[in-house]
Design a protein around this motif. Sequence first.
Motif, PDB file in Angstrom:
ATOM      1  N   GLN A  62      27.565  37.653  47.671  1.00  0.00           N
ATOM      2  CA  GLN A  62      26.072  37.164  46.890  1.00  0.00           C
ATOM      3  C   GLN A  62      25.253  36.410  48.027  1.00  0.00           C
ATOM      4  OE1 GLN A  62      28.578  35.220  43.939  1.00  0.00           O
ATOM      5  NE2 GLN A  62      27.643  36.727  42.524  1.00  0.00           N
ATOM      6  N   PHE A  63      25.766  35.796  48.934  1.00  0.00           N
ATOM      7  CA  PHE A  63      24.865  35.278  49.969  1.00  0.00           C
ATOM      8  C   PHE A  63      24.383  36.266  50.802  1.00  0.00           C
ATOM      9  CE2 PHE A  63      26.618  30.952  48.991  1.00  0.00           C
ATOM     10  CZ  PHE A  63      25.478  29.973  48.758  1.00  0.00           C
ATOM     11  N   GLU A  64      25.213  37.099  51.152  1.00  0.00           N
ATOM     12  CA  GLU A  64      24.564  38.342  51.776  1.00  0.00           C
ATOM     13  C   GLU A  64      23.427  39.061  51.066  1.00  0.00           C
ATOM     14  OE1 GLU A  64      27.743  40.972  52.772  1.00  0.00           O
ATOM     15  OE2 GLU A  64      28.531  39.647  54.139  1.00  0.00           O
ATOM     16  N   LYS A  65      23.425  39.095  49.707  1.00  0.00           N
ATOM     17  CA  LYS A  65      22.464  39.673  49.057  1.00  0.00           C
ATOM     18  C   LYS A  65      21.061  38.725  49.013  1.00  0.00           C
ATOM     19  CE  LYS A  65      24.393  42.903  46.206  1.00  0.00           C
ATOM     20  NZ  LYS A  65      24.744  43.717  44.740  1.00  0.00           N
ATOM     21  N   ALA A  66      21.311  37.243  49.159  1.00  0.00           N
ATOM     22  CA  ALA A  66      20.436  36.129  48.913  1.00  0.00           C
ATOM     23  C   ALA A  66      19.809  36.219  50.541  1.00  0.00           C
ATOM     24  CB  ALA A  66      20.877  34.872  48.300  1.00  0.00           C
ATOM     25  N   GLY A  67      20.659  36.806  51.438  1.00  0.00           N
ATOM     26  CA  GLY A  67      19.910  36.355  52.704  1.00  0.00           C
ATOM     27  C   GLY A  67      20.050  34.942  53.282  1.00  0.00           C
ATOM     28  N   ASP A  68      21.126  34.335  52.724  1.00  0.00           N
ATOM     29  CA  ASP A  68      21.296  32.979  53.149  1.00  0.00           C
ATOM     30  C   ASP A  68      22.842  32.736  53.407  1.00  0.00           C
ATOM     31  OD1 ASP A  68      20.671  30.438  53.378  1.00  0.00           O
ATOM     32  OD2 ASP A  68      19.711  29.880  51.493  1.00  0.00           O
ATOM     33  N   TRP A  69      23.115  31.482  53.890  1.00  0.00           N
ATOM     34  CA  TRP A  69      24.561  31.055  53.974  1.00  0.00           C
ATOM     35  C   TRP A  69      24.539  29.606  53.931  1.00  0.00           C
ATOM     36  CZ3 TRP A  69      27.607  35.020  53.869  1.00  0.00           C
ATOM     37  CH2 TRP A  69      29.006  35.325  54.119  1.00  0.00           C
ATOM     38  N   PRO A  70      25.547  29.312  53.275  1.00  0.00           N
ATOM     39  CA  PRO A  70      26.267  27.943  53.088  1.00  0.00           C
ATOM     40  C   PRO A  70      26.281  27.046  54.560  1.00  0.00           C
ATOM     41  CG  PRO A  70      27.642  29.011  52.462  1.00  0.00           C
ATOM     42  CD  PRO A  70      26.819  30.055  52.546  1.00  0.00           C
ATOM     43  N   ASP A  71      25.690  25.884  54.508  1.00  0.00           N
ATOM     44  CA  ASP A  71      26.189  24.760  55.380  1.00  0.00           C
ATOM     45  C   ASP A  71      26.981  24.001  55.023  1.00  0.00           C
ATOM     46  OD1 ASP A  71      23.957  25.543  57.580  1.00  0.00           O
ATOM     47  OD2 ASP A  71      22.611  24.797  55.971  1.00  0.00           O
ATOM     48  N   VAL A  72      27.147  23.615  53.759  1.00  0.00           N
ATOM     49  CA  VAL A  72      28.081  22.736  53.364  1.00  0.00           C
ATOM     50  C   VAL A  72      28.565  23.318  51.906  1.00  0.00           C
ATOM     51  CG1 VAL A  72      26.220  21.028  52.517  1.00  0.00           C
ATOM     52  CG2 VAL A  72      28.470  20.286  52.421  1.00  0.00           C
TER      53      VAL A  72
ATOM     54  N   GLY B 135      14.610  15.341  56.069  1.00  0.00           N
ATOM     55  CA  GLY B 135      13.766  16.830  56.167  1.00  0.00           C
ATOM     56  C   GLY B 135      14.645  17.875  56.481  1.00  0.00           C
ATOM     57  N   GLU B 136      15.917  17.838  56.432  1.00  0.00           N
ATOM     58  CA  GLU B 136      16.592  18.922  57.022  1.00  0.00           C
ATOM     59  C   GLU B 136      16.804  19.963  55.652  1.00  0.00           C
ATOM     60  OE1 GLU B 136      20.590  18.257  59.398  1.00  0.00           O
ATOM     61  OE2 GLU B 136      20.075  16.477  57.881  1.00  0.00           O
ATOM     62  N   PRO B 137      16.512  21.363  55.902  1.00  0.00           N
ATOM     63  CA  PRO B 137      16.371  22.296  54.890  1.00  0.00           C
ATOM     64  C   PRO B 137      18.092  22.827  54.685  1.00  0.00           C
ATOM     65  CG  PRO B 137      15.591  23.386  56.705  1.00  0.00           C
ATOM     66  CD  PRO B 137      15.947  21.835  57.008  1.00  0.00           C
ATOM     67  N   LYS B 138      19.175  21.923  54.483  1.00  0.00           N
ATOM     68  CA  LYS B 138      20.294  22.539  54.582  1.00  0.00           C
ATOM     69  C   LYS B 138      20.633  23.610  53.256  1.00  0.00           C
ATOM     70  CE  LYS B 138      22.956  18.993  56.765  1.00  0.00           C
ATOM     71  NZ  LYS B 138      23.996  17.735  56.583  1.00  0.00           N
ATOM     72  N   THR B 139      21.642  24.510  53.379  1.00  0.00           N
ATOM     73  CA  THR B 139      21.847  25.429  52.330  1.00  0.00           C
ATOM     74  C   THR B 139      23.319  24.791  51.721  1.00  0.00           C
ATOM     75  OG1 THR B 139      20.866  27.269  53.203  1.00  0.00           O
ATOM     76  CG2 THR B 139      22.602  27.495  51.538  1.00  0.00           C
ATOM     77  N   ILE B 140      23.102  24.460  50.490  1.00  0.00           N
ATOM     78  CA  ILE B 140      24.316  23.613  49.816  1.00  0.00           C
ATOM     79  C   ILE B 140      24.972  24.580  48.725  1.00  0.00           C
ATOM     80  CG2 ILE B 140      24.918  21.580  48.364  1.00  0.00           C
ATOM     81  CD1 ILE B 140      22.639  19.995  49.697  1.00  0.00           C
ATOM     82  N   LEU B 141      26.173  24.734  48.662  1.00  0.00           N
ATOM     83  CA  LEU B 141      26.813  25.437  47.677  1.00  0.00           C
ATOM     84  C   LEU B 141      27.856  24.626  46.783  1.00  0.00           C
ATOM     85  CD1 LEU B 141      27.987  27.934  46.200  1.00  0.00           C
ATOM     86  CD2 LEU B 141      29.300  28.590  48.089  1.00  0.00           C
ATOM     87  N   PHE B 142      27.891  24.457  45.528  1.00  0.00           N
ATOM     88  CA  PHE B 142      28.896  23.750  44.809  1.00  0.00           C
ATOM     89  C   PHE B 142      29.509  24.844  43.799  1.00  0.00           C
ATOM     90  CE2 PHE B 142      25.403  22.501  42.196  1.00  0.00           C
ATOM     91  CZ  PHE B 142      25.764  22.517  41.102  1.00  0.00           C
ATOM     92  N   ASN B 143      30.885  24.519  43.426  1.00  0.00           N
ATOM     93  CA  ASN B 143      31.489  25.307  42.406  1.00  0.00           C
ATOM     94  C   ASN B 143      31.291  24.797  41.138  1.00  0.00           C
ATOM     95  OD1 ASN B 143      33.245  27.094  41.403  1.00  0.00           O
ATOM     96  ND2 ASN B 143      35.099  26.526  42.440  1.00  0.00           N
ATOM     97  N   LEU B 144      30.582  25.356  40.202  1.00  0.00           N
ATOM     98  CA  LEU B 144      30.551  24.856  38.695  1.00  0.00           C
ATOM     99  C   LEU B 144      31.833  25.526  38.227  1.00  0.00           C
ATOM    100  CD1 LEU B 144      28.558  23.266  36.880  1.00  0.00           C
ATOM    101  CD2 LEU B 144      27.928  25.638  36.032  1.00  0.00           C
ATOM    102  N   THR B 145      32.755  24.711  38.372  1.00  0.00           N
ATOM    103  CA  THR B 145      34.116  25.345  37.751  1.00  0.00           C
ATOM    104  C   THR B 145      34.238  25.528  36.321  1.00  0.00           C
ATOM    105  OG1 THR B 145      34.973  22.846  37.847  1.00  0.00           O
ATOM    106  CG2 THR B 145      35.318  24.318  39.747  1.00  0.00           C
ATOM    107  N   GLY B 146      33.364  24.703  35.554  1.00  0.00           N
ATOM    108  CA  GLY B 146      33.461  25.004  33.971  1.00  0.00           C
ATOM    109  C   GLY B 146      32.251  24.394  33.478  1.00  0.00           C
ATOM    110  N   HIS B 147      32.122  24.885  32.004  1.00  0.00           N
ATOM    111  CA  HIS B 147      31.308  24.279  31.213  1.00  0.00           C
ATOM    112  C   HIS B 147      31.845  23.092  30.274  1.00  0.00           C
ATOM    113  CE1 HIS B 147      32.829  25.832  27.408  1.00  0.00           C
ATOM    114  NE2 HIS B 147      32.800  26.982  27.885  1.00  0.00           N
ATOM    115  N   GLY B 148      30.933  22.203  29.847  1.00  0.00           N
ATOM    116  CA  GLY B 148      31.523  21.004  29.192  1.00  0.00           C
ATOM    117  C   GLY B 148      31.448  21.028  27.677  1.00  0.00           C
ATOM    118  N   HIS B 149      31.533  22.256  27.168  1.00  0.00           N
ATOM    119  CA  HIS B 149      31.171  22.381  25.644  1.00  0.00           C
ATOM    120  C   HIS B 149      32.508  21.700  24.888  1.00  0.00           C
ATOM    121  CE1 HIS B 149      28.592  25.655  26.150  1.00  0.00           C
ATOM    122  NE2 HIS B 149      28.135  25.004  26.850  1.00  0.00           N
TER     123      HIS B 149
END
Length: 452
Positions: free
Chosen positions: A247-257, A403-417
Amino acid sequence: MQATRFVLEQHEIPTHWYNVVADIPNPPLPPLGPDGKPVGPEQMLAIFPGPILEQEMSGERWIPIPDEVREIYRLWRPSPLMRAVRLEQALGTPARIYYKNEGVSPAGSHKPNTAVPQAYYNKQVGIKRLTTETGAGQWGSSMAFAGQMFGLEVRVYMVKVSYQQKPFRRSMMQTWGAEVLASPTDRTQAGRGILAAHPDSDGSLGIAISEAVEEAAGRPDTNYCLGSVLNHVLLHQTIIGLEARKQFEKAGDWPDVIFGPCGGGSSFGGIALPFLADKAAGKTPNLRLVAVEPTSCPTLTRGAYAYDYGDATGYTPIMKMYTLGHDFMPPGIHAGGLRYHGDSPLVSQLVHEGLMEAVAVPQVATFEAGVLFARAEGIVPAPESCHAIRAAIDEALRCKATGEPKTILFNLTGHGHFDMASYDRFFSGKLEDFDYPAEAIQESLRHLPKVD
Ligand SMILES: *Cc1c(COP(=O)(O)O)cnc(C)c1O
């Protein structure tokens, strides 16, 4: 209009899981039995099917995903990768924030990613019944769902306090045909022992594991399933990170953290390990992989790296991992999935060797982050996931300051319903922060098994 949702087609569901053991600098240490020797496959075969044990010990880089498993996966996979543009705007950060939404599964979390293959391999070797434990109910519901997909009976030992506080998770498991018992029960030796000493015991994950393992070990038609910690569970969860890479390849981006909540380490390993190969090969040396845990159960940040039992009563083999001691009793925090005394041996080793990092965050701040996220992006996150959101927001705010434009990825492991009672407590100001006292950690670490 800017794209914020990066989706894959069903035929792009990965065909193999990724086994990081092929690429890490040092081989993992084996689990040891009561005699201090590595546990032989014979003992493990009493509770796990052969194909799972092979995966547990495999050094192969790529493990094929059976078609029958991919067919079930397509009920919700590939899961979306989202860019949280509205959250970025709310924070005023130059960082780009992405999340992988694992809350879209039937059970509402990442856990069916491994429950489904575990049920499949058990069915394949002729097993009829599965036992397991559940704390907050996420794993029990995932196993109930997976058992139903393959026509297996499922019995869930549910930690008593959750059984009472989370009746709807229980009904969900029953909807998928599982039997749910409040642990400790009087049906196992482990349960009877606890009840004799503490008749009003609220139960714990460690006690429930002891009960489920004991039953599976005693019945030839029955096996046991574990929802986190072990290598094969992390292996199955790598589907998260493998999809995210495409998906990151499709987005043309890559995570830094990359941030993930960490209880037993399976979802964190699942999202992070497929990115670790590049880092280990020196291609992305600055990539940071950060496990986020609660300050009330600070296994990776304040535990010892030592051999310890996986359960509370010393029924399981001992594993080298970060641990707070197997009889550590975490306080009743609202992220039930993060209340485990130990951690995945693989994640522990990689943290120990400096390839991964860990941070701990306090409970109230995690709910503040979850509410901010829900108000910007619409999704109400599980309290466990709020830990990763907190860390991602803190990173985005640091980017704002520098001012750093980092790419951040996090895991939304579940919903809270199913966790709205916890949100209620937060809104009424009743939630508290809890730093585990150093003396209490020292005390439970005194009971670690002795290993030469
Ligand atoms: C179980 C659970 C976790 C923690 O378990 P790991 O094995 O560390 O992934 C995190 N988030 C949610 C929503 C969970 O259900």
